[in-house]
Design an enzyme around this catalytic site. Structure first.
Site, PDB file in Angstrom:
ATOM      1  N   GLN A 107      38.074  35.451  35.139  1.00  0.00           N
ATOM      2  CA  GLN A 107      37.625  34.065  35.091  1.00  0.00           C
ATOM      3  C   GLN A 107      38.802  33.122  34.890  1.00  0.00           C
ATOM      4  O   GLN A 107      38.621  31.906  34.899  1.00  0.00           O
ATOM      5  CB  GLN A 107      36.618  33.897  33.946  1.00  0.00           C
ATOM      6  CG  GLN A 107      35.387  34.776  34.078  1.00  0.00           C
ATOM      7  CD  GLN A 107      34.529  34.743  32.830  1.00  0.00           C
ATOM      8  OE1 GLN A 107      33.696  33.858  32.649  1.00  0.00           O
ATOM      9  NE2 GLN A 107      34.726  35.720  31.939  1.00  0.00           N
ATOM     10  N   ASN A 108      39.991  33.667  34.691  1.00  0.00           N
ATOM     11  CA  ASN A 108      41.176  32.866  34.420  1.00  0.00           C
ATOM     12  C   ASN A 108      41.808  32.349  35.708  1.00  0.00           C
ATOM     13  O   ASN A 108      41.721  32.996  36.754  1.00  0.00           O
ATOM     14  CB  ASN A 108      42.201  33.681  33.629  1.00  0.00           C
ATOM     15  CG  ASN A 108      41.636  34.169  32.307  1.00  0.00           C
ATOM     16  OD1 ASN A 108      40.683  33.594  31.781  1.00  0.00           O
ATOM     17  ND2 ASN A 108      42.207  35.227  31.765  1.00  0.00           N
ATOM     18  N   VAL A 109      42.491  31.231  35.600  1.00  0.00           N
ATOM     19  CA  VAL A 109      43.121  30.612  36.764  1.00  0.00           C
ATOM     20  C   VAL A 109      44.639  30.598  36.636  1.00  0.00           C
ATOM     21  O   VAL A 109      45.326  29.910  37.389  1.00  0.00           O
ATOM     22  CB  VAL A 109      42.595  29.171  36.974  1.00  0.00           C
ATOM     23  CG1 VAL A 109      41.111  29.175  37.283  1.00  0.00           C
ATOM     24  CG2 VAL A 109      42.879  28.273  35.769  1.00  0.00           C
ATOM     25  N   ASP A 110      45.182  31.381  35.685  1.00  0.00           N
ATOM     26  CA  ASP A 110      46.617  31.324  35.391  1.00  0.00           C
ATOM     27  C   ASP A 110      47.466  32.279  36.215  1.00  0.00           C
ATOM     28  O   ASP A 110      48.698  32.236  36.157  1.00  0.00           O
ATOM     29  CB  ASP A 110      46.862  31.578  33.900  1.00  0.00           C
ATOM     30  CG  ASP A 110      46.146  32.823  33.380  1.00  0.00           C
ATOM     31  OD1 ASP A 110      46.119  33.843  34.102  1.00  0.00           O
ATOM     32  OD2 ASP A 110      45.610  32.776  32.251  1.00  0.00           O
ATOM     33  N   HIS A 125      37.398  32.118  39.606  1.00  0.00           N
ATOM     34  CA  HIS A 125      37.472  30.653  39.558  1.00  0.00           C
ATOM     35  C   HIS A 125      38.711  30.098  40.242  1.00  0.00           C
ATOM     36  O   HIS A 125      39.062  28.933  40.045  1.00  0.00           O
ATOM     37  CB  HIS A 125      37.407  30.181  38.104  1.00  0.00           C
ATOM     38  CG  HIS A 125      36.120  30.519  37.435  1.00  0.00           C
ATOM     39  ND1 HIS A 125      35.996  30.735  36.078  1.00  0.00           N
ATOM     40  CD2 HIS A 125      34.866  30.711  37.946  1.00  0.00           C
ATOM     41  CE1 HIS A 125      34.745  31.020  35.778  1.00  0.00           C
ATOM     42  NE2 HIS A 125      34.040  31.016  36.906  1.00  0.00           N
ATOM     43  N   CYS A 136      40.696  19.236  55.493  1.00  0.00           N
ATOM     44  CA  CYS A 136      40.877  20.252  56.534  1.00  0.00           C
ATOM     45  C   CYS A 136      40.821  21.677  55.994  1.00  0.00           C
ATOM     46  O   CYS A 136      40.796  22.639  56.774  1.00  0.00           O
ATOM     47  CB  CYS A 136      42.196  20.026  57.273  1.00  0.00           C
ATOM     48  SG  CYS A 136      43.666  20.225  56.234  1.00  0.00           S
ATOM     49  N   GLY A 224      38.281  39.607  26.412  1.00  0.00           N
ATOM     50  CA  GLY A 224      38.632  38.239  26.073  1.00  0.00           C
ATOM     51  C   GLY A 224      37.724  37.179  26.646  1.00  0.00           C
ATOM     52  O   GLY A 224      38.186  36.096  26.996  1.00  0.00           O
ATOM     53  N   SER A 226      33.927  35.127  25.909  1.00  0.00           N
ATOM     54  CA  SER A 226      32.732  34.931  25.089  1.00  0.00           C
ATOM     55  C   SER A 226      31.463  35.065  25.911  1.00  0.00           C
ATOM     56  O   SER A 226      30.372  35.162  25.353  1.00  0.00           O
ATOM     57  CB  SER A 226      32.767  33.537  24.443  1.00  0.00           C
ATOM     58  OG  SER A 226      32.664  32.533  25.444  1.00  0.00           O
ATOM     59  N   LEU A 268      43.524  41.388  21.616  1.00  0.00           N
ATOM     60  CA  LEU A 268      43.528  42.071  22.913  1.00  0.00           C
ATOM     61  C   LEU A 268      44.808  42.849  23.173  1.00  0.00           C
ATOM     62  O   LEU A 268      44.758  44.027  23.566  1.00  0.00           O
ATOM     63  CB  LEU A 268      43.306  41.048  24.030  1.00  0.00           C
ATOM     64  CG  LEU A 268      41.879  40.656  24.396  1.00  0.00           C
ATOM     65  CD1 LEU A 268      41.130  41.838  24.980  1.00  0.00           C
ATOM     66  CD2 LEU A 268      41.114  40.095  23.227  1.00  0.00           C
TER      67      LEU A 268
END
Length: 293
Positions: A107-110, A125, A136, A224, A226, A268
Site C-alpha cells: 500500500q506504500n508509494v515510496d 496505490h 494523454c 505494518g 492497521s 518490523l
C-alpha cells in the site's frame, strides 16, 4: 495479542513454520517504512495523525489545490527520495530470493520494496517516483518533473521538518502562492503523481492482480498495516473466506486481528530480521532464532 493462549515466542515459532512452507504473499503498509524515516498514518495507537491528505476531487477541480500540492510535494519529495530501505524491506527481499515469498502487495508509494530488491511487487496505490498526465496518460519520471519545477521556480526555496505520510510537507501560504507549476510536455495536460489519492479508485486490473495473488497464496503475511481502510483489508477478508492463514506483524492492533491465525505486536525490522535468521540458509532451516525484544 498473539495466537490464542500462547505467548510471543510460540507465535514467532509458528510464524517461522508458516513462512518456511513458502507460497507467502506479503501485504505491506506504512508501518514497514517508518524505520526508514517515512511517517505512517496512524502509529501504534491506531489514531490517525493530524494530516489532511489531498483528495482526487480537490486536485482535479482546483488549480490552487494543484499549486498547493506541488509546492508542498516539491519539498517533501527530497525526504522520500532520500529514504533508504530498512531491515524489514531487506528481509522481505531475502525471503523472496529464497523462494518463500512469491509476491508482495504494498500500500506504500515510496518505492522502497523495489529499492531493496523485491522483484514481484504490486504497488497497489502507485509510486511517487512516477508522474502521469491526466490528459494523454503518458508517464514520466519524478526526477524529470523535479528538474522542471526547479527551473520554473528560480530563487524559490523552502524547508520543513513536518513531513506528512504522503510525502508532502506543511508550508506557509505565502510560499505556496509564489510557486509555479508545470504542465505535460506532450499535450499541455495536468500532471499528477502516479499515486492513488483519497477519493480515487485503484485500477480494476491492479486489484484483480492482487486478488489473484491472495487466492493462490499459502499464507498472507501482513506487515505494518492497521488495515483501517478497505483498500488493504479486503485482501485479508478474501484470505479468511478461502481458509488461507493470515499472519499479522504490526505495532498496535489492526482491523484484521480477528481474521488472523496469529498476530505479533513487534517492531518490523528486528522481527523480520530475526525471522530470516530463524529460517536459516536456503539449504538449512534448523538455525535457531528469536524475535528481538
Amino acid at each position: 495479542m498473539s495466537v490464542a493462549g500462547v505467548g510471543v515466542e510460540a507465535a514467532f515459532e509458528l510464524l517461522g513454520e508458516l513462512v518456511g512452507e513458502g507460497e507467502v504473499v506479503v501485504l505491506s503498509g506504512a508501518g514497514l517504512s517508518t524505520e526508514s524515516g517515512i511517517p505512517d498514518y496512524r502509529g501504534p495507537t491506531g489514531r490517525r495523525r493530524p494530516a489532511t491528505p489531498m483528495t482526487y476531487q480537490a486536485f482535479t477541480g482546483s488549480a490552487a489545490a494543484r499549486q498547493r500540492y506541488w509546492a508542498r510535494s516539491h519539498v517533501g519529495w527530497r525526504h522520500v527520495t532520500g529514504a533508504a530501505p530498512n531491515a524489514g524491506h531487506r528481509a522481505v527481499a531475502e525471503l523472496e530470493r529464497r523462494g518463500l515469498v512469491v509476491g508482495t502487495v504494498t500500500q506504500n508509494v515510496d518505492g522502497l520494496h523495489r529499492a531493496a530488491g523485491t522483484r514481484e511487487v504490486v504497488e497497489l496505490h502507485g509510486a511517487l517516483d512516477r508522474v502521469r498526465c491526466l490528459g494523454c496518460g503518458v508517464r514520466s519520471s519524478r526526477e524529470e518533473l523535479d528538474a522542471r519545477l526547479t527551473a520554473a521556480n528560480p530563487g524559490w526555496s523552502a524547508v520543513s521538518d513536518e513531513v506528512n505520510p504522503d510525502g508532502d510537507v506543511v508550508l506557509p501560504d505565502a510560499l505556496v502562492e509564489g510557486f509555479r507549476t508545470v504542465d505535460c510536455l506532450r499535450c499541455g495536460g495536468v500532471l499528477k503523481p502516479d499515486v492513488i489519492f483519497f477519493g480515487e479508485n485503484v485500477p480494476g486490473e491492479r486489484v484483480a492482480e492482487c486478488f489473484g495473488l491472495v487466492e493462490r497464496a499459502g499464507l498472507l503475511l501482513v506487515l505494518g498495516s492497521s488495515l483501517a481502510v478497505m483498500s488493504g483489508y479486503r485482501f485479508v477478508r478474501r484470505a479468511a473466506e478461502l481458509g488461507t492463514p493470515v499472519a499479522i506483524v504490526n505495532q498496535g492492533e489492526t482491523r484484521g486481528d480477528a481474521d488472523a491465525l496469529l498476530t505479533l505486536d513487534r517492531p518490523l525490522g528486528p522481527t523480520l530480521t530475526a525471522l530470516v535468521d530463524h529460517l536459516g540458509s536456503p539449504a538449512s532451516t534448523d538455525h535457531p532464532g528469536h524475535p528481538a525484544s
